[in-house]
Design a protein around this motif. Structure first.
Motif, PDB file in Angstrom:
ATOM      1  N   THR A 158       0.842  -1.184   0.000  1.00 39.30           N
ATOM      2  CA  THR A 158       0.000   0.000   0.000  1.00 39.30           C
ATOM      3  C   THR A 158       0.885   1.245   0.000  1.00 39.30           C
ATOM      4  O   THR A 158       1.802   1.367   0.812  1.00 39.30           O
ATOM      5  CB  THR A 158      -0.941  -0.003   1.224  1.00 39.30           C
ATOM      6  N   LEU A 159       0.593   2.150  -0.904  1.00 40.92           N
ATOM      7  CA  LEU A 159       1.358   3.386  -1.041  1.00 40.92           C
ATOM      8  C   LEU A 159       0.836   4.448  -0.066  1.00 40.92           C
ATOM      9  O   LEU A 159      -0.215   4.280   0.550  1.00 40.92           O
ATOM     10  CB  LEU A 159       1.261   3.892  -2.483  1.00 40.92           C
ATOM     11  N   GLU A 160       1.563   5.572   0.039  1.00 42.45           N
ATOM     12  CA  GLU A 160       1.166   6.645   0.950  1.00 42.45           C
ATOM     13  C   GLU A 160      -0.212   7.207   0.634  1.00 42.45           C
ATOM     14  O   GLU A 160      -0.927   7.649   1.521  1.00 42.45           O
ATOM     15  CB  GLU A 160       2.207   7.771   0.913  1.00 42.45           C
ATOM     16  N   ASN A 161      -0.597   7.198  -0.653  1.00 43.06           N
ATOM     17  CA  ASN A 161      -1.907   7.729  -1.044  1.00 43.06           C
ATOM     18  C   ASN A 161      -3.046   6.729  -0.796  1.00 43.06           C
ATOM     19  O   ASN A 161      -4.195   6.986  -1.148  1.00 43.06           O
ATOM     20  CB  ASN A 161      -1.898   8.169  -2.512  1.00 43.06           C
ATOM     21  N   GLY A 162      -2.715   5.566  -0.201  1.00 42.87           N
ATOM     22  CA  GLY A 162      -3.737   4.564   0.124  1.00 42.87           C
ATOM     23  C   GLY A 162      -3.989   3.547  -0.976  1.00 42.87           C
ATOM     24  O   GLY A 162      -4.668   2.553  -0.757  1.00 42.87           O
ATOM     25  N   LYS A 163      -3.441   3.784  -2.165  1.00 40.02           N
ATOM     26  CA  LYS A 163      -3.618   2.835  -3.261  1.00 40.02           C
ATOM     27  C   LYS A 163      -2.559   1.748  -3.165  1.00 40.02           C
ATOM     28  O   LYS A 163      -1.504   1.940  -2.575  1.00 40.02           O
ATOM     29  CB  LYS A 163      -3.495   3.552  -4.612  1.00 40.02           C
ATOM     30  N   ARG A 164      -2.863   0.597  -3.780  1.00 35.54           N
ATOM     31  CA  ARG A 164      -1.900  -0.511  -3.792  1.00 35.54           C
ATOM     32  C   ARG A 164      -1.110  -0.497  -5.083  1.00 35.54           C
ATOM     33  O   ARG A 164      -1.617  -0.137  -6.138  1.00 35.54           O
ATOM     34  CB  ARG A 164      -2.630  -1.847  -3.653  1.00 35.54           C
ATOM     35  N   GLU A 165       0.150  -0.915  -4.975  1.00 37.32           N
ATOM     36  CA  GLU A 165       0.995  -1.019  -6.164  1.00 37.32           C
ATOM     37  C   GLU A 165       0.445  -2.094  -7.092  1.00 37.32           C
ATOM     38  O   GLU A 165       0.030  -3.152  -6.633  1.00 37.32           O
ATOM     39  CB  GLU A 165       2.418  -1.418  -5.769  1.00 37.32           C
TER      40      GLU A 165
END
Length: 198
Positions: A92-99
């Motif tokens: 999970t990235l900082e923006n809440g989305k997953r790679e």
């Protein structure tokens, strides 16, 4: 193949030290099936191509190249092959989305191509949720999303669900087969044809 992978996984749990030389269970089983088709493949896990530190699951080598090396020159490599048990969303990235694992592979393949000049890539996925009533898995590997003209994706088994306990439990695989919750896609033969004609 799924049953073979579950059996190999159990062997590795018992005797990890002697088996880790060959790679993870899925990689070992797929490599063994491909070797039966007289393909020259790297025999060690985490092999590299000279000039790059990127570790690779499997390399399709030119005829006559010694497959037991850990590092290969780019002029000895026909193709880089990535082996996956199934698709999984990345961290999970900082923006809440997953790679997206497809985009991560594109970056890896682009870097390999830029450094080593190897131009052919394949992704072999052992099994994926593709059969109804479930919708196809969001993070499955797809050529279109990887976005490289010289990259092919082969999914060997289509299934309805991810079994309780996971894909390394032999009894779960047997039960899914009995309940007709999985089937071969026919892409293994396409993979063989593709590799043999490269």
């Amino acid at each position: 193949m799924l049953i073979e992978v579950s059996e190999e996984f159990q062997k590795q749990k018992i005797d990890k030290t002697t088996r880790e030389k060959s790679g993870n269970a899925t990689e070992i089983v797929i490599r063994n099936h491909l070797l039966r088709r007289n393909l020259n493949l790297s025999m060690n896990p985490n092999v590299t191509i000279q000039g790059s530190k990127i570790k690779n699951d499997l390399l399709l080598l030119k005829n006559g190249v010694n497959p037991n090396q850990k590092i290969f020159t780019s002029d000895n490599v026909k193709m880089v092959i990535e082996i996956k048990n199934n698709g999984v969303g990345g961290k999970t990235l900082e923006n809440g989305k997953r790679e997206d694992p497809n985009k991560l592979l594109r970056v890896k393949f682009n870097e390999l191509e830029g450094i080593t000049n190897v131009r052919n890539f394949a992704v072999i996925v052992l099994s994926e949720t593709l059969l109804p009533p479930r919708t196809p898995f969001k993070w499955r590997f797809k050529e279109k999303v990887i976005g490289k003209e010289n990259c092919k994706v082969f999914t060997l088994v289509a299934r309805q669900l991810y079994p309780p306990g996971g894909l390394y439990i032999k009894s779960s695989i047997v039960e899914m087969l009995q309940n007709e919750q999985m089937k071969k896609t026919g892409e293994f033969q396409q993979l063989i044809n593709y590799l043999q004609n490269l």
